[in-house]
Design a protein around this motif. Sequence first.
Motif, PDB file in Angstrom:
ATOM      1  N   UNK A   1      -0.195 -75.957  -0.364  1.00 46.13           N
ATOM      2  CA  UNK A   1      -0.112 -74.531  -0.634  1.00 46.13           C
ATOM      3  C   UNK A   1      -1.247 -73.768   0.036  1.00 46.13           C
ATOM      4  N   UNK A   2      -1.053 -72.466   0.207  1.00 43.53           N
ATOM      5  CA  UNK A   2      -2.107 -71.633   0.771  1.00 43.53           C
ATOM      6  C   UNK A   2      -3.170 -71.377  -0.285  1.00 43.53           C
ATOM      7  N   UNK A   3      -4.453 -71.625   0.027  1.00 44.73           N
ATOM      8  CA  UNK A   3      -5.500 -71.376  -0.964  1.00 44.73           C
ATOM      9  C   UNK A   3      -5.728 -69.888  -1.172  1.00 44.73           C
ATOM     10  N   UNK A   4      -6.173 -69.490  -2.360  1.00 44.73           N
ATOM     11  CA  UNK A   4      -6.392 -68.077  -2.631  1.00 44.73           C
ATOM     12  C   UNK A   4      -7.420 -67.437  -1.711  1.00 44.73           C
ATOM     13  N   UNK A   5      -8.352 -68.244  -1.159  1.00 41.30           N
ATOM     14  CA  UNK A   5      -9.396 -67.704  -0.296  1.00 41.30           C
ATOM     15  C   UNK A   5      -8.848 -67.181   1.031  1.00 41.30           C
ATOM     16  N   UNK A   6      -7.570 -67.432   1.312  1.00 37.85           N
ATOM     17  CA  UNK A   6      -6.986 -66.963   2.564  1.00 37.85           C
ATOM     18  C   UNK A   6      -6.652 -65.473   2.528  1.00 37.85           C
ATOM     19  N   UNK A   7      -6.759 -64.822   1.380  1.00 37.73           N
ATOM     20  CA  UNK A   7      -6.249 -63.460   1.232  1.00 37.73           C
ATOM     21  C   UNK A   7      -6.839 -62.492   2.254  1.00 37.73           C
ATOM     22  N   UNK A   8      -8.161 -62.562   2.472  1.00 33.10           N
ATOM     23  CA  UNK A   8      -8.800 -61.639   3.405  1.00 33.10           C
ATOM     24  C   UNK A   8      -8.301 -61.868   4.820  1.00 33.10           C
ATOM     25  N   UNK A   9      -8.226 -63.137   5.225  1.00 35.49           N
ATOM     26  CA  UNK A   9      -7.742 -63.450   6.574  1.00 35.49           C
ATOM     27  C   UNK A   9      -6.304 -62.989   6.757  1.00 35.49           C
ATOM     28  N   UNK A  10      -5.466 -63.205   5.730  1.00 31.06           N
ATOM     29  CA  UNK A  10      -4.058 -62.815   5.824  1.00 31.06           C
ATOM     30  C   UNK A  10      -3.924 -61.302   5.958  1.00 31.06           C
ATOM     31  N   UNK A  11      -4.738 -60.546   5.225  1.00 35.68           N
ATOM     32  CA  UNK A  11      -4.697 -59.088   5.347  1.00 35.68           C
ATOM     33  C   UNK A  11      -5.067 -58.648   6.755  1.00 35.68           C
TER      34      UNK A  11
END
Length: 389
Positions: A223-233
């Motif tokens: 699964x995608x880790x929650x810490x990816x949120x900034x990069x994904x944005x």
Amino acid sequence: MADSTAHQPTADRPRIGLLVNPIAGLGGPVGLKGTDGPAAARALALGAQPQAGHRVALALRTVADRWPADSATPVVVTVRGAMGSSAVPPGLETQLLDEAPEDPSAGADTTRLAAALVAAGVDLLLFAGGDGTARDVYQGVGQTVTVLGLPAGVKMQSDVFAASPTAAGELVVAVLTGRSRGTREADVLDLDEEAYRHAAIAPLLLGSLIVPAAPQVQGRKSPSPPTEATAVAGIAADVVDGFEVGRGYILGPGTTTRAIAREAGIAKTLIGVDALLWTDAGGQLLLADARADQLEALVRRQPSSIVLTPIGGQGSLLGRGNQQLSPGVLRSVGREGLIVVAAPAKLDALAGRPLFVDTGDTELDLALAGHMQVVTGYHERTVMPVVAA
């Protein structure tokens, strides 16, 4: 189809057990997210064509072509018909079990016949299907034999599958000629397809199978880790900044592409494929949860690009969970029309392994191979190798 021989194979010849889920993968191109239960009939009604047998034949042709000339050729032990012998190409001897599947076959047949193949004394059990088929095989054999999955389904999150039919064939040769690196336990995961169709992704760990320990076996989906949120944005903002007015954009499954859709102002089906037209006013939804035939019609009339992200932990770019992006769609868009996106953590998790494509079209896979630029953040890029699986 290879005919079964009248004589019994000699004991010193390697024995490949073979089981095929003939309806595996039917739901992918028509957007059904799987083929369990009544979905198979619906997929056929929508024009889906069975592919599992073709993929098995490709794997077994690889076995025949790569088998050492100075070694006794293997025997394929299987059942008559679409669950086995129909997929065996000429040049390989078959031995048929006395048992047979029901018509139409079901998961219970896979479980029962897998156990019968082990009882018949096979050296390796090769099965074609997806996670549901892996579940059925596990229920029949547990950890009593070395197993290898040949990827033919829609859902393939378990790490029991070879990367492609050709890789499966190469690995069968390596195992049966003693050139493999031993075995390991691999997880069997499966999803509730009805929940999956409604974007609820909750894989269940059902058990583990013994598989060859080799790089040709794909990794488990992570699964995608929650810490990816900034990069994904940042990825979403970058990609949408680059959209061209009048161009269509096909968005593959995933949380990163869903963020791109949100940035473009449209709703996104998490596990489906959607398409938008970029206008002066922003995104205009053209297709939601599209089928392959709908996408093929779209790219014929509308200049388009495809935005897609690899599967975490596996590196699969095409051919796992996005079969709606058919060879026809991909050829129309072209390699230059692919926009690949991934958060850095997803690429780091591959630990140096390349991305791979397994579209079912060998020529196309080779044309897509090479190095591709990947959007990893706002105005951030990296280059990743892409190989034909």
